[in-house]
Design a protein around this motif. Sequence first.
Motif, PDB file in Angstrom:
ATOM      1  N   GLU A   1       0.818  -1.216   0.000  1.00 40.87           N
ATOM      2  CA  GLU A   1       0.000   0.000   0.000  1.00 40.87           C
ATOM      3  C   GLU A   1       0.852   1.267   0.000  1.00 40.87           C
ATOM      4  O   GLU A   1       0.616   2.187  -0.775  1.00 40.87           O
ATOM      5  N   TRP A   2       1.829   1.320   0.898  1.00 37.92           N
ATOM      6  CA  TRP A   2       2.682   2.508   0.981  1.00 37.92           C
ATOM      7  C   TRP A   2       3.449   2.713  -0.317  1.00 37.92           C
ATOM      8  O   TRP A   2       3.485   3.810  -0.871  1.00 37.92           O
TER       9      TRP A   2
ATOM     10  N   ASP B   1      -2.792   3.125  10.350  1.00 37.17           N
ATOM     11  CA  ASP B   1      -1.518   2.737  10.942  1.00 37.17           C
ATOM     12  C   ASP B   1      -0.410   2.534   9.909  1.00 37.17           C
ATOM     13  O   ASP B   1       0.646   1.982  10.205  1.00 37.17           O
ATOM     14  N   SER B   2      -0.642   2.997   8.672  1.00 40.61           N
ATOM     15  CA  SER B   2       0.371   2.843   7.628  1.00 40.61           C
ATOM     16  C   SER B   2       1.531   3.794   7.852  1.00 40.61           C
ATOM     17  O   SER B   2       1.408   4.825   8.523  1.00 40.61           O
TER      18      SER B   2
ATOM     19  N   VAL C   1      -5.002   5.424   2.521  1.00 42.67           N
ATOM     20  CA  VAL C   1      -4.182   4.411   3.180  1.00 42.67           C
ATOM     21  C   VAL C   1      -4.744   4.177   4.581  1.00 42.67           C
ATOM     22  O   VAL C   1      -5.531   4.972   5.093  1.00 42.67           O
ATOM     23  N   SER C   2      -4.326   3.095   5.219  1.00 44.79           N
ATOM     24  CA  SER C   2      -4.835   2.770   6.554  1.00 44.79           C
ATOM     25  C   SER C   2      -4.259   3.715   7.604  1.00 44.79           C
ATOM     26  O   SER C   2      -3.193   4.316   7.410  1.00 44.79           O
TER      27      SER C   2
END
Length: 301
Positions: free
Chosen positions: A232-233, A255-256, A252-253
């Motif tokens: 994702e990152w 906690d990313s 993005v989440s």
Amino acid sequence: MHRSTHPLPAAPPFDLKHSLNFLNGFSPTLGEQMTDTALLKATRVGGQTVAFRVTQHGPPDAPKLEAELLSEKALSDLNTQQLLERLRFFLSLDDDPAALREKAAHDPAFLKVLDARHGYHHVKFLTPFENAVWAILSQRTPLNVARSAKRKLTEAFGGSLEVDSQTLSAFPEAADLPVDAAVLDAVLHNPRKSKALAAVVAGFQQVSDEWLKTAPDADIRAWLLGLYGIGEWSASFIMLRGLGRLSGALDVSDDSVLMREMLRAAEPIYGTLTPDELRQKGATYGELEGLWAHMLRSYGE
């Protein structure tokens, strides 16, 4: 040495000084270019190593940029055009800073960032492929170790050119690299990264520059996430810094890594925010959310 000089029109305001200052602190390419009063750097185009020198004449509000291209063999018209387009994209010369300022009319805190960076245009990676490779090399790795790995790949598969008594190294294109992870591991000595790099090389060899420029964001993101080693990152990173896709930067989440970095960057401007509060601010910038995010992150660097 073959030399040719070409105009590089830029949407005003444009101040090359800001681009040079950014590159001076940009970890992935430290030491890979000369950034005194002009930008001197090398790249690979059509299997050939080419150096370019970008200079600016005229003030930010009426910029006149020029690119000098230097190569051992004369460049074809096609490769010359490809390189000039690459430089325009790399330095975001066609971006209109007024569009971001108009979006920021409701955001006085961010207007201070824009005022401090008058004439700054988003500096990307020179190619999206280089960005993707850096995303692999830098995962869970100290920056100096990642830069060392990148340098080894450049020495093994890229090229170099002597210009003004300086040796300029050019990072390889996807076509310069093998898709065999074992061959790459002989350079990297890291089987996981070598496997991921082989997947990225194969992926970029199979798509065209035109598709990367024109495909919908959702298709690009899905393709990137389908490559082994791209999460994702990394996908968000490549979308913004390698492909200039400016929307959805905060998809993005909570906690990313990217969200944590963005919250740290935003705090000096907006104070302490939750992830949802940061997303709400970004959403007001619409299709320019990624540029807003980049300006926030680069402001404190």
